[in-house]
Design an enzyme around this catalytic site. Structure first.
Site, PDB file in Angstrom:
ATOM      1  N   ASP A   1       0.683  -2.019  -0.173  1.00 27.72           N
ATOM      2  CA  ASP A   1       0.150  -0.013   0.496  1.00 27.72           C
ATOM      3  C   ASP A   1       0.905   0.907  -0.416  1.00 27.72           C
ATOM      4  OD1 ASP A   1      -2.572   1.099   0.612  1.00 27.72           O
ATOM      5  OD2 ASP A   1      -1.857   1.527   2.394  1.00 27.72           O
TER       6      ASP A   1
ATOM      7  N   ASP B   1       2.930   4.835  -5.789  1.00 33.89           N
ATOM      8  CA  ASP B   1       1.942   6.682  -5.585  1.00 33.89           C
ATOM      9  C   ASP B   1       2.887   7.294  -5.218  1.00 33.89           C
ATOM     10  OD1 ASP B   1       0.627   8.538  -4.588  1.00 33.89           O
ATOM     11  OD2 ASP B   1       0.227   7.726  -2.718  1.00 33.89           O
TER      12      ASP B   1
ATOM     13  N   GLU C   1      -1.154   5.883  -9.013  1.00 31.20           N
ATOM     14  CA  GLU C   1      -2.852   7.264  -8.624  1.00 31.20           C
ATOM     15  C   GLU C   1      -2.352   8.478  -9.327  1.00 31.20           C
ATOM     16  OE1 GLU C   1      -3.937   7.546  -4.403  1.00 31.20           O
ATOM     17  OE2 GLU C   1      -3.291   9.495  -4.127  1.00 31.20           O
TER      18      GLU C   1
ATOM     19  N   GLY D   1      -8.772   5.743   0.956  1.00 36.46           N
ATOM     20  CA  GLY D   1      -9.770   6.685   2.552  1.00 36.46           C
ATOM     21  C   GLY D   1     -10.900   7.106   2.454  1.00 36.46           C
TER      22      GLY D   1
ATOM     23  N   SER E   1     -13.007   4.761   4.199  1.00 29.74           N
ATOM     24  CA  SER E   1     -12.970   4.510   6.193  1.00 29.74           C
ATOM     25  C   SER E   1     -14.574   5.024   6.182  1.00 29.74           C
ATOM     26  CB  SER E   1     -12.829   4.249   6.925  1.00 29.74           C
ATOM     27  OG  SER E   1     -11.648   3.687   7.543  1.00 29.74           O
TER      28      SER E   1
ATOM     29  N   SER F   1      -8.377   2.714   8.769  1.00 34.47           N
ATOM     30  CA  SER F   1      -8.941   3.422   9.878  1.00 34.47           C
ATOM     31  C   SER F   1     -10.346   3.112  10.237  1.00 34.47           C
ATOM     32  CB  SER F   1      -9.471   4.799   9.797  1.00 34.47           C
ATOM     33  OG  SER F   1      -8.456   6.517   9.211  1.00 34.47           O
TER      34      SER F   1
END
Ligand code: G3H
Ligand code: 13P
Ligand code: ZN
Length: 314
Positions: A87, A109, A139, A217, A219, A262
């Site tokens: 990740d 990334d 990305e 992102g 969550s 998260s």
């Protein structure tokens, strides 16, 4: 070590199936035995494919040997459809290291770099990875949270639909993470009115039909765990995630990988805090870590059922 020796698969077939079946494969972050146990218990119970995500800092925290020991101990079979994914890899070296360890998928990334430099680095990673049959995510666009810590900016810039075809063609990557209003961490929205930019997603999907897209992102920040943390000595004021209805809607599109870290961190922390506050004389880590595993398992099961739509998709 080859990833197939661990029973792992790359993400290519997973994503083809997810696009055709209108669901998303969950990508949950792990960094120890407890997180890995919770994720695998849930996904095995739900018969869901899963992407086990480890960041560079998570690899450093576990140590490469321990990480591989955990993966070996998980006794994964290829028909379970489990990928091991780097990740937010930030360099070619980080991606090569992960591939050499036995990861079946990597993210490069480079979204904070100018377009041409992002293309160049993502393309180099894709060439190396494909020689090892490893899938590659890149990305375009920048999410707020950890990524803008890198760039020292404090805004999130959406992915420009006009850039995506050129980016995918020039890099040869297998999936693309896009910025449509999500952000990393527990403070994603100031109000309920803030919505994901489905208009941008639609334009991107039109440019790249049947191409796998990824949502970072993502969550939802379950409020029950925020409240448990706050009631038991923590302080997380105003933590708020992405609306679950919107995530569910996204999962039905070309978004075929949804990243969640998260939510598991919150569930873990809530379990530990609540157990210790309720039982002040307890000093057995298996009690409070057991509660953490139970909470994280519940989160994974709930999100597989109510957001990803990946239940029974093996
Ligand atoms: O999106 C990033 C993940 O939440 C990983 O965070 O680098 O603290 O492991 P980490
Ligand atoms: P969250 O912080 O929303 O869980 O995002 C996790 C993520 O994007 C991992 O890459
Ligand atoms: Zn992320």
């Amino acid at each position: 070590m080859k990833y197939s020796d661990f029973g792992l698969v790359n993400t290519n077939k997973m994503f083809t199936n997810a696009i055709a079946g209108h669901y998303a494969v969950p990508a949950f972050n792990f960094y120890n035995m407890e997180t890995l146990t919770a994720i695998l218990t849930a996904t095995r119970k739900m018969h869901s494919p899963v992407i086990l995500s480890a960041s560079e800092s998570a690899i450093k925290y576990m140590g490469a040997d321990m990480l591989l020991g955990l993966i070996t101990g998980a006794c994964i079979a290829p028909n379970e459809q489990i990928a091991l994914h780097l990740d937010h890899g930030h360099s070619l070296d980080a991606c090569i290291h992960a591939i050499d360890l036995g990861f079946s998928s990597v993210m490069i990334d480079a979204s904070h770099l100018p377009f041409d430099e992002n293309v160049k680095l993502s393309c180099t990673v894709a060439k190396y990875a494909h020689r090892h049959n490893v899938s590659v995510e890149a990305e375009l666009g920048t999410l707020s949270g950890i990524e803008d810590e890198n760039t020292k900016s404090n805004y999130s810039s959406y992915t420009n639909p006009a850039d995506v075809v050129e980016f995918v063609k020039r890099t040869g990557v297998d999936s693309l993470a896009i910025a449509i209003g999500t952000s990393h961490g527990a403070y994603k929205r100031k109000s309920d009115d803030e919505s994901l930019r489905f208009d941008i997603l639609k334009q991107i999907a039109k440019q790249l039909p049947d191409f796998p897209l990824v949502l970072h992102g993502a969550s939802s920040i379950p409020q029950q765990y925020v409240e448990t943390i706050n009631k038991n000595g923590g302080r997380l004021r105003g933590a708020r995630g992405i609306d679950t209805t919107q995530l569910k809607r996204a999962a039905k599109t070309n978004i075929c990988k949804i990243n969640v870290d998260s939510d598991l961190r919150l569930a873990f922390t809530a379990g530990v805090r609540e157990t210790l506050k309720t039982n002040p004389s307890d000093f057995n880590p298996r009690d409070y870590l057991g509660a953490a595993i139970k909470n994280m398992t519940d989160v994974c099961i709930d999100e597989i059922s109510h957001i990803m739509g990946s239940k029974n998709k093996i």
